[in-house]
Design a protein around this motif. Structure first.
Motif, short mmCIF file in Angstrom:
data_model
loop_
_atom_site.label_atom_id
_atom_site.label_comp_id
_atom_site.label_asym_id
_atom_site.label_seq_id
_atom_site.Cartn_x
_atom_site.Cartn_y
_atom_site.Cartn_z
N THR A 1 1.27 4.14 -7.62
CA THR A 1 0.58 3.20 -6.71
C THR A 1 0.75 1.77 -7.19
O THR A 1 1.00 0.87 -6.40
CB THR A 1 -0.93 3.50 -6.63
N ASN B 1 -9.81 6.48 -7.07
CA ASN B 1 -8.96 6.67 -5.90
C ASN B 1 -8.39 8.07 -5.94
O ASN B 1 -7.86 8.49 -6.96
CB ASN B 1 -7.82 5.66 -5.89
N MET C 1 -5.35 8.69 1.32
CA MET C 1 -6.09 8.29 0.13
C MET C 1 -7.54 8.07 0.49
O MET C 1 -7.86 7.57 1.57
CB MET C 1 -5.56 6.94 -0.39
N ARG D 1 5.30 4.03 -1.89
CA ARG D 1 4.47 4.28 -0.70
C ARG D 1 4.16 5.75 -0.54
O ARG D 1 4.93 6.61 -0.93
CB ARG D 1 5.20 3.77 0.53
N HIS E 1 -5.95 10.96 -4.06
CA HIS E 1 -4.95 11.28 -3.05
C HIS E 1 -5.29 12.67 -2.54
O HIS E 1 -5.48 13.61 -3.31
CB HIS E 1 -3.55 11.28 -3.68
N TYR F 1 3.48 11.79 -4.64
CA TYR F 1 2.08 12.20 -4.78
C TYR F 1 1.93 13.67 -4.41
O TYR F 1 1.27 14.44 -5.11
CB TYR F 1 1.19 11.33 -3.89
#
Lengths: 102, 499, 164, 482, 91, 320, 99
Positions: free
Chosen positions: G90, C127, C90, G95, C129, G33
């Motif tokens: 998140t 933020n 991140m 995680r 990823h 993700y």
């Protein structure tokens, strides 16, 4: 369209799967899903058979009926869900009493 | 609608309407209620008199209404129905007077008198029913309207008695219904007719079926007529207030059953046809057995009303006995006993009620010397008891005489033996009471009760037993006068057997 | 005047959309005109008039198409590669755009570009990823933010380096 | 004005007016009560006018949208639908009057539109001659019935409503599957058209079986009855009255119609099987009613039993039996509604309906108890009630066709009925003290119950007229009574 | 070309299997939700292909509705049904 | 069998098999959430099936209502269920393993399998030449006022069904309100991306809804699909966390809800009083009237569906 | 087949390839993700190519417009939903996978 009314058979299958789940599972949400699945099965039977005439346009009457049915289904589903929540609120469980199996 | 149609309906209405109005009266409006009751009773009596006169002059009274496309409700006045109607209306008047006195200050009187009136309506309906379905209608109505009277006191015992009563009568009603429906599938008509409607029809050739139906009908009627072994409810039902017991035993319920048996044997099957079917003889046997069995049971009852109840079981079967013996004389005896038994039994119950109400006496063993305290009441009681035993010239004697001679005429001598045995038993359970009341020294708690009235009890309680006792005497003495019950019975029998 | 222009633009936008939807059917307009007006009104109420620099849009579209194609190729390559070469992590990118349509546009665009996925949009920070962190992302994001700002006719302050 | 009355299609009014009423009640909750009463009267006027027309001019079909079958939907007004509509109107009026007193302000405004919806949907159902339209009407009826059941708000009521909803949906879907097969087998959903096309093929019988099962579920035929007692026992009293009196009859009515109009032949194995189910319902319902500890539960089990009677008409298969069954539907509608309304009064006054504690309350509400008892006369089938006529016709049919065992069932049922009716009535005659703290029941509520009960009994006296009406336009199948 | 379009449609249909596998497998609720997303996009493509193959313009409207509404379920998930993540895997 | 047929056959088989599997998995899923997700997938698959059986109208309805709204409804209900059920235990309560339960299940299963086999045979036995009402519809289409056969059936030939169906929808909402509605959900903090998404999408949804409505007169589409898209806009609005102002949730809301049914009923009443058949359109004006009715119906359907999703009960004095 | 058919076919094939790749990513990638990356990017690109492929053969410009409209809607919804899911993950403490 294929000569075998394939989706009608699928519809019959869905009807029976839904009915099985409706009988066997206790949780109301599952029962509501089961009813919806059954409904889809019935609609499939209704619509598929409308389309068996090979070259002609499909019969619009069953289609209209199905649309009616879908609207009825969503209305009853919405109501059933609220009813389920109320049952859960009052009894602590979204299940019917004395259901035999989990 | 002309007079001949209106009159039967008016007779029904004369008790029905007051009854319905009374239900809605508040408990406190005693005067209006009393006035309504008496007005209804007197009106009915007058109307019945008018009708009796009309029937004698050959007027045909009939009211008809279509119940089903092929079935009518019929109210009709023939001699037999008139006999029963007259009995009912006379005794209703007396019982009403009695009940007004008896229930003074007790709760739920509007309810009581409402059902009381309906009960009489049903009885009159039974009497005037012109066919089986009409009969069935009022017969069931009778069940429904008497139930509240039996459980009126609301005690546990009363409710048990009520339940027992229902068990018997509803089941009986069901059997009757099946029988009637079955008949209606076999015959075009269900109308009562002298000589019955069966002989000569196509269905008459099915004796087996007809015997089964006969059994169903008699079983259904026998419950109310308290034929052994269907009598179980009757002794229990004596928990009801005295006027109710009087009405049940003398006029309404048991009489409706017996009356129904008369109708079935004479006006449905026809006596000849029934005799040919071979159904009368068993009926005679059952009646005889009932007479003897119940008399024996009566002997052992210490409770006065229970003893009277068993006596009723026994005496009502005289009627059945009389009509089931094939022959005009016995039939006269049976039919006249409808009236005679009614008069005698009601007098006895009035007396029993007086004892209970005034002195709180319920048991035979407490009656020693009570005649000194209540001579008028016990006088009436004695007349009634002697009548029951068959002492001439009282009413009971007339009945038994005709039954006896009838039995001989029908070549069934053994019935005379039954009658004699029954009379002996009657004597055995009545005479000790009479003896004790008049000749023993008083004992029991009732002596503590102070006599504060000019009369031995309220006049409304005293008048009815006196009147009925007098009638017991009168119908015996004046048996051969025109218009006497006996003469009516003769008239009726003539229509059945032919002159 | 600017107000009227933006209203007109919005109406035009929806009119074109309607036109496309009905596939040019002329007879539909008796129904379409009120509908377009309603939709445009709703849109104006919901999204306050924004300026869009047409020239910048003409620059942005090819950039976007190429970059998102690259994004697709990138992720397809990683997915199909037997060794699955990914190193997720991140990063927190300080945004200069203020909250509003341009910022959301930025966030959504980030998700479609190679290797980046916008995860959270907090005050002042985006933020992101990152599927594989070998490249210098900071500057890429900055240039993207500049392009978006230009598209919406906003002038951004010069980024202050080293706040990562 | 007269010309207007002659051109107005009163049958359509029966559907449209209550729907308008329902929507008006929904839009103006504050005036709901008045609107509902007005609607009830309007419906009554409509049904009266319709009766006059049908009696004078005979049965007729009303092509909705002027298309006509098979393309459009047709309404069918004949004797059968007429008597059902009339019974609904009478019971409906009583329920409306009763409910005006029963519901407290907050529930009241929710109740009215739902109730008028239910009424309209029942009317729509009784009028329809189109088996798909019947599906929609069934769904409308079911949904309205469930929402009304849930109105009581207790845990019991909600659970019962949920179960009822699921059963209702299952029933509709099963029915719809049957409709789908019928449509594809015979190319129409109009009963009259189908009547001319249907043949006794496996497809037809399968379709009919599906429709039958769906409808039997909704009618609560044994062994599909499990949902009924909790629902009918825990709903608000006027709702229970409508459910037991009218709603379950609606699905049976469809069954009857299908049987009369489309089914090509009788199969005695099938009909005897139905008879056995009916008999089982009679016995089971009777026993459970006797065992019930709560009044409304008792009445609900009694309904199961009465439903059992209806299915005896199938094996009897003569016209008289059908007349009897229809008569039973009518008289039971009145009597059972009266019973539930009376029970509602007791509940309203006492706050409970435990049978063993009834004595305390019976003294305070003699009229309600009288209503219960008088209605009981019809339930027991004692003369001269409507129930008696029904039973007479059916027993006669049984004996005449030599199937005496069904007569035995009928008589046995009456005995059960007598037993449980008097189990309750007996409590009126006890000497318990009347409690001082109880709520007074509005007079309209007591009168509504009593009026219905009396009507149920008096129905026995107008049988020839009703029997003649019910066969306007279509004689019942089976041998006529000679 | 019709056949080609259809074959591609069939291929896309098959790719949905991966989505279903993810829905069954989880492990997190978000993972399951992703499968609905796959379904949404792929179905739009399938519908567009079918529209072309059969020349049915109406199917593009169906695809349009798909594109418009697929987001609703996902948003409902994010805003309502997503309880605290329980990373449990029942299999 | 040519290749096209073969590909189509495979396509259909895959879809059909997928439907059966998804339904089975959805219903048997030990976790309710997974079940719902699979059910949504099932609905999406259903709409592909509709397309395959030449029912694009139904496919549209299925997507708009089945996939879009039902999914949202189910997920929202599940989240609310979480509040009242302290643990997730009952949701994935292990299936009972007692002998009796197992026997019951296997009996049910075998019975239903038999039913399924019977149904299969029946469907195969159905006459293959059944024409249905297609020809009749085509013959009367010109007089119906619209050129889409399905819309003609829905609004004209069987308009009465549609009226009742609108009422079912309204009734469902009435039912929800009569249950007292559900407690308002805690307002989640606004999310900028979501907020913007809703702001952009809602006008597009409005436009699309209108488009579907318009399309319905001659092509697949119509009031229900349009209403569902409108309803989806409402759902999105609610999900984005926007509160509708108080004054729109009273009479205004009620009027919107009843607009469709009451216009329909007013028309019905007019035909009754005018001595015509119920819901008989004057042939010249049928088209315009149908569009008017559809507009009102769309508004009502959309509002009702959104209100069903919100399910909070009316915000005026009654019901609170 | 004419040239445009070939162009269309290639574009469509590329599109379907991206869909396939996206699905593979969805299956293979280790956490939510990374799967979002796969899904969002490749499916959107895939749809873009399908749209282009179909646009080549579209019967009118309106159809092209409609196809583009659909694609833009999917892009908007896809990106937004990806963001929302990632954000939710998140927040709920899902995680991130690392080596």
């Amino acid at each position: 369209m294929s000569s075998v009314p394939l989706f009608a058979l699928v519809g019959a299958g869905l009807f029976c799967i839904g009915l099985y789940a409706l009988i066997v599972y206790a949780h109301l949400l599952r029962k509501i899903l089961a009813i919806n699945v059954m409904g889809s099965g019935v609609f499939l039977v209704l619509a598929t058979l409308a389309d068996r005439t090979v070259n002609a346009a499909p019969d619009p009457v069953p289609h209209a009926m199905i649309i009616t049915g879908i609207v009825v289904a969503v209305a009853t589903t919405a109501f059933a869900l609220v009813l389920m929540l109320k049952v859960a609120e009052k009894t602590g469980r979204a299940e019917l009493p004395d259901e035999r199996t989990g | 609608m002309n007079a001949s149609t209106a009159l039967p309906l008016l007779i029904l209405a004369s008790s029905l309407l007051p009854g319905l109005v009374i239900f809605f009266l508040p408990e406190s409006s005693i005067r209006i209620r009393t006035a309504l009751n008496l007005f209804g009773a007197v009106t009915k009596l007058v109307l019945v008199a008018v009708m009796a006169r009309g029937v004698l002059h050959g007027v045909d009274y009939e009211a008809r209404m279509r119940l089903l496309p092929d079935l009518d409700l019929v109210l009709r006045a023939d001699a037999l129905s008139l006999l029963f109607v007259s009995l009912s209306s006379v005794l209703w008047l007396l019982t009403t007077v009695y009940a007004i006195g008896y229930l003074e200050n007790s709760p739920h009187r509007s309810r009581f008198f409402g059902f009381f009136s309906l009960c009489v309506t049903a009885t009159v309906g039974v009497a005037m029913a012109g066919n089986l379905i009409t009969f069935l209608l009022f017969y069931e109505l009778l069940t429904l309207t008497t139930y509240p009277l039996i459980v009126h006191r609301g005690t546990e015992v009363a409710r048990l008695a009520g339940r027992s009563y229902l068990r018997y009568t509803i089941a009986g009603g069901a059997l009757l219904l099946v029988g009637v429906v079955w008949l209606s599938t076999l015959f075009d008509t269900l109308e009562f007719a002298p000589g019955g409607f069966m002989a000569g029809t196509e269905a008459a050739s099915r004796p087996g079926t007809l015997i089964v139906i006969f059994a169903l009908l008699i079983a259904g009627l026998g419950v109310k007529a308290a034929l052994v072994p269907l009598h179980g409810w009757l002794p229990k039902a004596m928990v009801a207030p005295a006027p109710v017991s009087a009405l049940l035993h003398a006029v309404a319920v048991v009489k409706a059953g017996a009356f129904g048996i008369v109708r079935v044997v004479y006006d449905v099957y026809g006596i000849e046809f029934a005799a040919n079917l071979g159904v009368t003889q068993p009926l005679v046997m059952v009646a005889a057995a009932t007479i003897l069995y119940a008399s024996v049971r009566a002997l052992f009852q210490d409770d006065l009303k229970r003893r009277l109840a068993y006596s009723t079981v026994s005496q009502v079967s005289y009627i059945t006995l009389g009509i089931a013996m094939v022959g005009p004389i016995a039939t006269i005896g049976g039919i006249v006993h409808i009236v005679h038994q009614g008069l005698m039994k009601i007098a006895l119950f009035f007396c029993a009620g007086n004892l209970a109400e005034t002195l709180d006496i319920h048991k035979v063993s407490d009656m020693d010397g009570v005649a000194h305290r209540m001579p008028w009441t016990m006088g009436a009681f004695t007349v009634g008891a002697f009548g029951m035993i068959g002492v001439p010239p009282l009413a009971g004697f007339i009945s038994k005489w005709y039954l006896g001679t009838g039995a001989l005429a029908a070549e069934q001598g053994w019935i005379v033996l039954v009658l004699v045995a029954s009379s002996v038993l009657n004597a055995a359970y009545f005479l000790p009471i009479v003896h004790a009341a008049w000749f023993k020294t008083p004992k029991g708690k009732w002596q503590d009760k102070r006599d504060r009235q000019r009369l031995e009890t309220r006049w409304m309680l005293l008048l009815p037993p006196m009147a009925t006792a007098l009638l017991v005497l009168a119908v015996g003495l004046l048996a051969n006068m025109p218009l006497s019950p006996l003469e009516w019975a003769r008239l009726i029998t003539m229509t059945e057997y032919g002159p | 005047m600017a107000m009227w222009q933006s209203v007109l633009r919005r109406v035009l936008l929806f009119a074109i959309t309607w036109w496309i939807l009905v596939e040019g059917e002329v007879r539909s307009w008796w129904f379409g005109v009120p509908v377009v007006l309603v939709a445009a009104t709703a849109s104006l109420v919901l999204v306050s008039p924004t300026t869009l620099v047409w020239f910048e849009l003409a620059r942005f579209v090819p950039f976007f198409l190429v970059r998102s194609f690259a994004g697709g190729v990138d992720v397809a390559w990683r997915a199909l590669h037997p060794g699955m070469p990914i190193e997720p992590h991140m990063i927190e990118y300080p945004t200069r755009l203020r909250p509003g349509l341009p910022l959301v546009f930025l966030a959504n665009t980030v998700s479609l570009l190679p290797g980046t996925l916008s995860v959270a949009l907090n005050t002042g920070f985006l933020n992101v990823h990152v599927l594989s962190g070998r490249r210098e992302l900071q500057s890429e994001l900055e240039s993207l933010e500049d392009r978006v700002a230009a598209l919406f006719g906003i002038t951004l302050p010069v980024p202050s380096r080293g706040v990562i | 004005m007269e010309a207007l009355a002659a051109t107005v299609s009163w049958d359509a009014c029966l559907i449209v007016l209550p729907l308008l009423g329902a929507i008006a009640c929904f839009a103006w909750p504050n005036a709901a009560k008045k609107l509902a009463l007005g609607t009830a009267l309007a419906v009554l006027v409509s049904i009266a006018s319709l009766t006059i027309r049908v009696t004078a001019a005979g049965a007729f079909r009303h092509a909705v949208g002027a298309w006509g079958a098979p393309l459009g939907i047709e309404l069918l007004v004949d004797g059968l639908s007429l008597v059902m509509l009339s019974a609904t109107a009478i019971v409906g009026l009583a329920i409306t009057i009763y409910s005006a007193g029963y519901f407290k302000a907050d529930v009241s405004s929710r109740f009215w539109p739902l109730w008028l919806f239910l009424w309209a949907s029942l009317n729509a159902l009784f009028l329809s001659s189109d088996i798909f339209n019947l599906y929609v009407a069934l769904e409308l009826t079911g949904l309205a019935a469930v929402t009304l059941t849930a109105l009581a708000g207790s845990a019991d009521a909600l659970t019962a409503a949920a179960r009822y909803l699921l059963v209702s949906l299952l029933g509709s879907l099963t029915y719809l599957l049957g409709v789908a097969l019928v449509y594809h087998g015979f190319g129409s959903v109009d009963m009259a058209v189908l009547a001319g096309r249907v043949e006794s093929t496996p497809v037809f019988w399968a379709a009919f079986s599906l429709m039958f099962v769906g409808l039997a579920l909704k009618t609560a035929l044994f062994p599909f009855h499990f949902w009924l007692p909790p629902a009918h026992a825990s709903a608000p009293a006027p709702v229970s009255a409508a459910l037991s009196g009218l709603v379950i009859k609606a699905s049976f009515y469809i069954l009857m119609r299908l049987w009369f109009e489309i089914v090509p032949a009788d199969y005695s194995t099938f009909t005897n099987f139905l008879g056995v189910l009916g008999a089982a319902a009679v016995v089971w319902g009777g026993l459970q009613a006797l065992r019930a500890k709560r009044l409304k539960l008792l009445i609900a089990y009694s309904t199961i039993m009465q439903v059992g009677y209806l299915f005896l008409a199938f094996p009897l298969a003569v016209a008289a039996a059908w007349r009897g069954a229809l008569y039973l539907i009518l008289s039971h509608a009145l009597a059972k509604s009266a019973m539930f309304l009376a029970a509602g009064n007791i509940l309203y006054c006492a706050g409970h309906d435990r049978i063993e504690s009834l004595d305390r309350i019976a003294q305070r509400l003699p009229m309600s108890l009288a209503a219960f008892a008088v209605a009981g006369v019809s339930i027991m089938g004692l003369p001269p009630s409507g129930g008696f006529i029904a039973k007479w016709l059916m027993v006669e049919a049984a004996l005449k066709s030599g199937q005496w065992w069904w007569a035995v069932t009928l008589v046995l049922g009456s005995l059960f009925a007598a037993a449980y009716v008097f189990k309750v009535v007996g409590y009126a005659f006890t000497q318990a003290e009347a409690p001082h703290t109880s709520i007074d029941v509005p007079a309209a509520m007591e009168w509504a119950a009593l009026a219905l009960a009396v009507a149920a009994v008096l129905m026995g006296l107008i049988a020839p007229w009703i029997l003649a009406s019910m066969e306007i336009g279509r004689a019942f199948p089976g041998a006529a009574i000679p | 070309m019709q056949l080609f379009n259809l074959a591609l449609g069939l291929l896309l249909l098959m790719t949905l299997g991966g989505g279903i596998w993810r829905a069954l497998r989880g492990p997190s609720a978000a993972d399951r939700m992703l499968s609905v997303q796959v379904f949404g996009t792929a179905a739009v493509a399938v519908l567009l292909l079918l529209a072309q193959a059969f020349g049915q313009a109406a199917l593009r409207d169906v695809a349009l509705a798909f594109a418009l509404l697929a987001a609703v379920t996902a948003v409902a998930f994010v805003r309502r049904a997503w309880a605290e993540e329980v990373d449990c895997d029942p299999e | 069998m040519d290749r096209l047929t073969l590909v189509l056959w495979i396509f259909d088989s895959v879809t059909g098999l997928g439907l059966l599997l998804l339904a089975g998995w959805a219903l048997a899923s030990p976790q309710l959430f997974r079940g719902i997700i699979l059910f949504v997938a099932f609905s999406l698959m259903m709409s592909i099936a509709w397309v395959r059986i030449d029912a694009p109208d139904v496919a549209l309805a299925e997507i708009a209502i089945g996939a879009g709204l039902t999914g949202a409804l189910l997920l929202a209900a599940l989240s609310r269920l979480g509040d009242s059920e302290p643990t997730q235990e009952s949701m994935n309560r292990p299936i009972e393993r007692s002998y009796r339960a197992r026997t019951f299940r296997s009996l049910t299963a075998s019975l239903l399998a038999a039913v399924a086999v019977a149904l299969v045979f029946l469907i195969l036995a159905l006459p293959g030449d059944s024409e249905g009402l297609g020809a009749e519809v085509a013959a009367s289409l010109d007089a119906s006022g619209v050129s889409s056969p399905v819309t003609a059936v829905l609004l004209n030939f069987r308009g009465y069904d549609t009226l009742l169906e609108l009422l079912v929808l309204l009734l469902a909402l009435l039912g929800v309100w009569s249950l007292g509605g559900l407690p308002a959900q805690p307002v989640s903090p606004a999310v900028l991306v979501l907020d913007t998404l809703a702001r952009i999408l809602i006008p597009v949804l409005l436009l699309s809804s209108a488009y579907l409505l318009w399309a319905g007169t001659h092509a697949p589409g119509g009031a229900f699909q349009a209403g569902a898209v409108l309803g989806a806009a409402g759902v999105l609005l609610s999900l984005a966390g926007w509160q509708v102002r108080q004054r729109y949730t009273g009479v205004t809301l009620r009027l919107l809800l009843i607009a469709g049914p009451s216009l329909f009923l007013a028309f019905a009443l007019y035909t009754i009083v005018a001595g015509q058949s119920l819901l008989e359109y004057p042939p010249q004006r049928a088209g315009v009237m149908i569009v008017l009715l559809e507009v009102a119906a769309t508004l009502s359907i959309g509002t009702t569906l959104a209100a069903l999703f919100v399910a909070e009960g009316p915000r005026n004095k009654e019901g609170q | 087949m004419i040239l445009s058919d070939y162009v269309a076919a290639v574009l469509l094939l590329v599109g379907v390839f991206f869909f396939l790749a996206g699905t593979v990513g969805l299956v293979r990638f280790p956490d939510v993700y990374t799967r979002l990356h796969a899904l969002t990017k490749s499916d959107n690109v895939g749809l873009g190519f399908v749209v282009m492929g179909l646009a080549v053969e579209a019967e009118s410009w309106f159809v092209v417009g409609k196809l583009l409209l659909i694609w833009m809607l999917v892009l908007l919804a896809g990106a937004s939903v990806a963001h929302l899911i990632a954000r939710g993950a998140t927040q709920r403490g899902v995680r991130m996978w690392t080596d």
